[in-house]
Write an enzyme that holds these catalytic residues in place. Structure first.
Site, mmCIF file in Angstrom:
data_model
loop_
_atom_site.group_PDB
_atom_site.id
_atom_site.type_symbol
_atom_site.label_atom_id
_atom_site.label_comp_id
_atom_site.label_asym_id
_atom_site.label_seq_id
_atom_site.Cartn_x
_atom_site.Cartn_y
_atom_site.Cartn_z
ATOM 1 N N HIS A 86 1.017 -1.203 -0.310
ATOM 2 C CA HIS A 86 -0.295 0.142 0.214
ATOM 3 C C HIS A 86 0.757 1.256 -0.237
ATOM 4 C CE1 HIS A 86 -3.668 -2.301 1.557
ATOM 5 N NE2 HIS A 86 -3.902 -1.883 0.432
ATOM 6 N N GLU A 105 -8.389 -10.480 18.134
ATOM 7 C CA GLU A 105 -9.640 -10.819 17.692
ATOM 8 C C GLU A 105 -9.894 -12.008 16.596
ATOM 9 O OE1 GLU A 105 -11.592 -7.026 18.614
ATOM 10 O OE2 GLU A 105 -11.226 -6.653 16.766
ATOM 11 N N ASN A 140 -4.260 -12.644 15.697
ATOM 12 C CA ASN A 140 -4.211 -10.896 15.718
ATOM 13 C C ASN A 140 -5.318 -10.734 17.001
ATOM 14 O OD1 ASN A 140 -7.292 -8.916 15.780
ATOM 15 N ND2 ASN A 140 -6.990 -9.525 13.536
ATOM 16 N N GLY A 156 -2.317 -9.116 12.164
ATOM 17 C CA GLY A 156 -2.951 -7.682 12.723
ATOM 18 C C GLY A 156 -3.595 -7.173 11.403
ATOM 19 N N CYS A 184 8.591 19.914 -7.358
ATOM 20 C CA CYS A 184 9.074 18.477 -7.085
ATOM 21 C C CYS A 184 10.044 18.523 -8.065
ATOM 22 C CB CYS A 184 8.113 18.020 -8.464
ATOM 23 S SG CYS A 184 8.798 16.744 -9.425
ATOM 24 N N CYS A 244 5.812 11.660 -8.289
ATOM 25 C CA CYS A 244 5.818 13.022 -9.362
ATOM 26 C C CYS A 244 4.842 11.983 -10.327
ATOM 27 C CB CYS A 244 6.606 12.971 -9.623
ATOM 28 S SG CYS A 244 6.361 14.834 -11.127
HETATM 29 P P1 OAD Z 1 -7.632 -2.579 10.762
HETATM 30 O O1 OAD Z 1 -7.070 -0.992 11.365
HETATM 31 O O2 OAD Z 1 -8.665 -2.872 9.849
HETATM 32 O O3 OAD Z 1 -7.489 -3.798 11.198
HETATM 33 C C1 OAD Z 1 -6.363 -3.578 12.798
HETATM 34 C C2 OAD Z 1 -6.359 -5.228 12.998
HETATM 35 O O4 OAD Z 1 -5.291 -5.530 13.757
HETATM 36 C C3 OAD Z 1 -7.652 -5.750 13.414
HETATM 37 O O5 OAD Z 1 -8.473 -6.692 12.903
HETATM 38 C C4 OAD Z 1 -7.326 -5.456 15.065
HETATM 39 O O6 OAD Z 1 -8.430 -6.610 15.861
HETATM 40 C C5 OAD Z 1 -5.745 -5.775 14.437
HETATM 41 N N1 OAD Z 1 -4.364 -5.458 16.215
HETATM 42 C C6 OAD Z 1 -4.834 -4.287 16.680
HETATM 43 N N2 OAD Z 1 -4.090 -4.010 17.614
HETATM 44 C C7 OAD Z 1 -3.495 -5.655 17.771
HETATM 45 C C8 OAD Z 1 -2.538 -5.859 18.158
HETATM 46 N N3 OAD Z 1 -2.277 -5.200 19.397
HETATM 47 N N4 OAD Z 1 -1.701 -7.656 18.122
HETATM 48 C C9 OAD Z 1 -2.995 -7.995 17.525
HETATM 49 N N5 OAD Z 1 -3.552 -7.610 16.533
HETATM 50 C C10 OAD Z 1 -3.952 -6.401 16.411
HETATM 51 O O7 OAD Z 1 -5.909 -1.905 9.026
HETATM 52 P P2 OAD Z 1 -5.523 -2.841 8.376
HETATM 53 O O8 OAD Z 1 -6.130 -4.211 8.442
HETATM 54 O O9 OAD Z 1 -4.148 -3.100 8.590
HETATM 55 O O10 OAD Z 1 -5.324 1.056 3.459
HETATM 56 O O11 OAD Z 1 -6.239 -2.314 7.212
HETATM 57 C C11 OAD Z 1 -5.896 -2.671 6.105
HETATM 58 C C12 OAD Z 1 -5.862 -1.146 4.879
HETATM 59 O O12 OAD Z 1 -7.362 -0.710 5.038
HETATM 60 C C13 OAD Z 1 -5.233 -0.867 5.071
HETATM 61 O O13 OAD Z 1 -3.643 -1.096 4.737
HETATM 62 C C14 OAD Z 1 -5.435 1.128 4.904
HETATM 63 C C15 OAD Z 1 -6.615 0.893 5.275
HETATM 64 O O14 OAD Z 1 -8.018 1.537 4.594
HETATM 65 C C16 OAD Z 1 -5.237 2.167 2.607
HETATM 66 O O15 OAD Z 1 -5.043 2.992 3.514
HETATM 67 C C17 OAD Z 1 -5.264 1.192 1.392
#
Ligand code: OAD
Length: 247
Positions: A115, A211, A209, A182, A142, A123
């Site tokens: 991502h 949860e 994770n 995570g 730029c 640019c």
């Molecule tokens: P999320 O915020 O959607 O999910 C975070 C996950 O991490 C959740 O399932 C939590 O339960 C888990 N979590 C939180 N703290 C934790 C810990 N200490 N140990 C283990 N697990 C934990 O984030 P992403 O799944 O990364 O994309 O989101 C995916 C994409 O959505 C991101 O890359 C971003 C976002 O929109 C873009 O910006 C393109």
């Protein structure tokens, strides 16, 4: 459970915002997460950027500064993955959805940011990518074009194709073990990786994770709890099971 292939097993690790949460970087979908405070369509879409580039630049300027705060540092979960990569007996690939730099600061080497990266800008005229630690404002020129208004964050926005997908799917096709750490499992293409790994390569799969997620039932094993507590033990167990590299 699929059989464990012990000869030069191929390991694919996917990480999401949860692995950096204990380093103090907000996740996206928690109740105090980034997407609770900002509308995705305003700050993470090409249309939002066209509508209000300054708002979008301010959002990423803030996040770019945030990850450079001296208090933000890699945690035990990032370090456990470095240990896993160093001692893994077969091929290894770490793919992160995170745009922070904590995996590389911890010492990860075979790493792809699907991502994008907060500390890079691109640019829009030349597609040239620059390492960037500071702000982008309406006055920022730029380096290649010497004009204002062409630089954008090197971040994948909604509606855009994630980066490195050919390399990622090639590795997934033949991986033996797939570990997800995570990530909420709701954003594609990453959310489809576990199905792909199991379908094409019949990989063993483990989810780490806090949860359960919408994808939990697809995994052979789920480790619930904070990644800094669960991941180091998992790494020790896997290295004992598959046999660490001898050198
Ligand atoms: P999320 O915020 O959607 O999910 C975070 C996950 O991490 C959740 O399932 C939590 O339960 C888990 N979590 C939180 N703290 C934790 C810990 N200490 N140990 C283990 N697990 C934990 O984030 P992403 O799944 O990364 O994309 O989101 C995916 C994409 O959505 C991101 O890359 C971003 C976002 O929109 C873009 O910006 C393109």
């Amino acid at each position: 459970m699929p059989s464990v292939k012990k000869q030069a097993p191929r390991l694919f690790v996917l990480t999401g915002a949860g692995i950096s949460a204990e380093s103090g970087i907000a996740t996206f979908r928690a109740s105090d997460g980034l997407w609770e405070q900002h509308r995705i369509e305003d700050v993470a879409s090409p249309e939002g950027f066209k509508r209000d580039p300054e708002l979008v630049q301010r959002f990423y300027n803030m996040r770019r500064a945030g990850i450079q705060d001296p208090k933000i540092a890699p945690n035990d979960a990032h370090r456990a993955l470095v240990e896993l990569e160093r001692r893994w007996p077969g091929e290894f690939l770490l793919v992160t959805q995170n745009v922070d730099n904590l995996h590389e600061r911890a010492g990860s080497r075979k790493l792809l940011h699907m991502h994008g990266e907060l500390l890079k800008v691109r640019c829009q005229s030349s597609d040239q990518v620059y390492v960037w630690n500071g702000e982008i404002t309406s006055a920022t020129k730029c380096e290649c074009c010497q004009v204002t208004g062409t630089l954008r964050p090197h971040i994948v926005w909604f509606g855009e194709m994630p980066m490195h997908m050919d390399e990622i799917f090639e590795f997934l096709d033949a991986c033996d073990l797939f570990i997800s750490v995570g990530t909420s499992g709701v954003v594609y293409l990453a959310a489809g990786f576990v199905a792909h790994a199991k379908g094409r390569g019949r990989a063993r799969s483990i989810e780490v994770n806090l949860e359960p997620t919408p994808l939990t039932t697809m995994f052979d094993e789920q480790l619930a709890g904070p990644a800094t507590k669960t991941l180091p033990g998992l790494v020790t167990r896997l290295l004992a099971e598959y046999g660490p590299r001898k050198n």
